[in-house]
Design a protein around this motif. Structure first.
Motif, mmCIF file in Angstrom:
data_model
loop_
_atom_site.group_PDB
_atom_site.id
_atom_site.type_symbol
_atom_site.label_atom_id
_atom_site.label_comp_id
_atom_site.label_asym_id
_atom_site.label_seq_id
_atom_site.Cartn_x
_atom_site.Cartn_y
_atom_site.Cartn_z
ATOM 1 N N LEU A 1 0.816 -1.192 0.000
ATOM 2 C CA LEU A 1 0.000 0.000 0.000
ATOM 3 C C LEU A 1 0.865 1.264 0.000
ATOM 4 N N GLY A 2 2.036 1.168 0.599
ATOM 5 C CA GLY A 2 2.936 2.315 0.613
ATOM 6 C C GLY A 2 3.341 2.722 -0.786
ATOM 7 N N LEU A 3 3.628 1.743 -1.638
ATOM 8 C CA LEU A 3 3.985 2.020 -3.023
ATOM 9 C C LEU A 3 2.820 2.662 -3.758
ATOM 10 N N LEU A 4 1.624 2.161 -3.504
ATOM 11 C CA LEU A 4 0.430 2.718 -4.125
ATOM 12 C C LEU A 4 0.218 4.159 -3.681
ATOM 13 N N LYS A 5 0.450 4.433 -2.401
ATOM 14 C CA LYS A 5 0.325 5.797 -1.881
ATOM 15 C C LYS A 5 1.261 6.753 -2.612
ATOM 16 N N ASP A 6 2.494 6.293 -2.840
ATOM 17 C CA ASP A 6 3.467 7.136 -3.535
ATOM 18 C C ASP A 6 3.001 7.486 -4.939
ATOM 19 N N SER B 1 -8.073 9.224 -3.800
ATOM 20 C CA SER B 1 -7.396 7.925 -3.827
ATOM 21 C C SER B 1 -6.684 7.656 -2.504
ATOM 22 N N LEU B 2 -6.065 8.684 -1.938
ATOM 23 C CA LEU B 2 -5.406 8.524 -0.638
ATOM 24 C C LEU B 2 -6.414 8.156 0.447
ATOM 25 N N ALA B 3 -7.611 8.725 0.353
ATOM 26 C CA ALA B 3 -8.657 8.401 1.326
ATOM 27 C C ALA B 3 -9.050 6.936 1.202
ATOM 28 N N TYR B 4 -9.175 6.446 -0.022
ATOM 29 C CA TYR B 4 -9.517 5.026 -0.228
ATOM 30 C C TYR B 4 -8.408 4.114 0.293
ATOM 31 N N ILE B 5 -7.177 4.504 0.062
ATOM 32 C CA ILE B 5 -6.052 3.709 0.553
ATOM 33 C C ILE B 5 -6.055 3.694 2.092
ATOM 34 N N GLY B 6 -6.389 4.833 2.692
ATOM 35 C CA GLY B 6 -6.504 4.899 4.147
ATOM 36 C C GLY B 6 -7.561 3.939 4.669
ATOM 37 N N VAL C 1 -0.120 7.847 -5.953
ATOM 38 C CA VAL C 1 -1.345 8.648 -6.018
ATOM 39 C C VAL C 1 -1.307 9.841 -5.067
ATOM 40 N N LYS C 2 -0.118 10.343 -4.792
ATOM 41 C CA LYS C 2 0.054 11.463 -3.863
ATOM 42 C C LYS C 2 -0.831 12.653 -4.211
ATOM 43 N N GLU C 3 -1.048 12.868 -5.464
ATOM 44 C CA GLU C 3 -1.775 14.052 -5.920
ATOM 45 C C GLU C 3 -3.294 13.885 -5.849
ATOM 46 N N SER C 4 -3.782 12.703 -5.529
ATOM 47 C CA SER C 4 -5.218 12.462 -5.518
ATOM 48 C C SER C 4 -5.718 12.222 -4.093
#
Length: 181
Positions: free
Chosen positions: A1-6, A14-19, A8-11
Motif C-alpha cells: 500500500l505504501g507504493l500505491l500511496k506514492d 485515492s489517498l482516502a480510499y487507501i486509508g 497517487v500522492k496528488e489524488s
C-alpha cells in the motif's frame, strides 16, 4: 500500500480510499490474531508487576478518548505487586477498558479496585463502569466465542480475556446492577 500511496500522492480521493483499505486490513489482522490466540495454546510467564503502574499505563492509552467523552477514572489499588504475565493481562485490561469506554456514551465513571483476597494469596480486581449496562439475558453468553453485541466486534475479546485469566488460575465474572457493570 505504501507504493500505491506514492503513486497517487496528488489524488486526495485515492489517498482516502487507501486509508480505508489500511484501516480495514488492520481490523482483519486483529481478528485473525485474536482467533489464533483464542484457538492456540497460551503460555503464561509470570513476573512481579507494580499493579498501580500497570493500570496507569493502560489508562494513559485511553486518556484522550475518556476526556473526549467526559469519562473519569477512579483507581483504588491496594495490591502493590502482583505476579502476572503483563503482556497477556494488558490485553485483558485493554479489552475491559475499551468495552467500558464504549458503554459510557457521555459523562461516566470507570472504577478499578485491586486488593489482596481474604487469605492474602491472590488478588481481586473489580472493574466497573457507569455505562448503559448489559441486558440480564446477554450476560451468560458474553464469554462465548464469536458472540458480540457490537457492529464491529469479533466476539473474541471477552472469550480470550476469560482464557487468559483462567491461565492465571483466576476467574472472571460479570454483574450488572442499577446500570453499573
Amino acid at each position: 500500500l505504501g507504493l500505491l500511496k506514492d503513486n497517487v500522492k496528488e489524488s486526495p480521493e485515492s489517498l482516502a480510499y487507501i486509508g480505508k483499505i489500511e484501516k480495514e486490513t488492520r481490523y482483519l489482522k486483529e481478528i485473525v490474531n485474536e482467533f489464533l490466540d483464542y484457538a492456540g495454546n497460551i503460555t503464561i510467564e509470570k513476573k512481579t508487576v507494580d499493579m498501580r503502574a500497570f493500570l496507569d499505563e493502560i489508562a494513559l492509552f485511553f486518556k484522550r478518548e475518556m476526556e473526549k467523552q467526559g469519562v473519569t477514572l477512579e483507581l483504588d489499588v491496594r495490591a502493590a505487586n502482583v505476579d502476572l504475565d503483563a503482556e497477556y493481562m494488558r490485553r485483558v485490561f485493554f479489552n475491559l477498558f475499551q468495552n467500558a469506554v464504549q458503554a459510557i456514551r457521555k459523562d461516566g465513571v470507570i472504577k478499578i479496585a485491586a486488593y489482596k483476597d481474604d487469605d492474602g494469596a491472590g488478588v481481586v480486581i473489580l472493574f466497573s463502569d457507569s455505562g448503559v449496562g448489559i441486558p440480564e439475558e446477554t450476560i451468560p453468553r458474553l464469554f462465548t466465542p464469536f458472540f458480540t453485541t457490537k457492529a464491529k466486534g469479533t466476539g473474541l475479546g471477552l472469550a480470550l480475556a476469560k482464557k487468559i485469566i483462567e491461565m492465571h488460575q483466576g476467574t472472571i465474572e460479570i454483574f450488572c446492577k442499577d446500570g453499573l457493570t
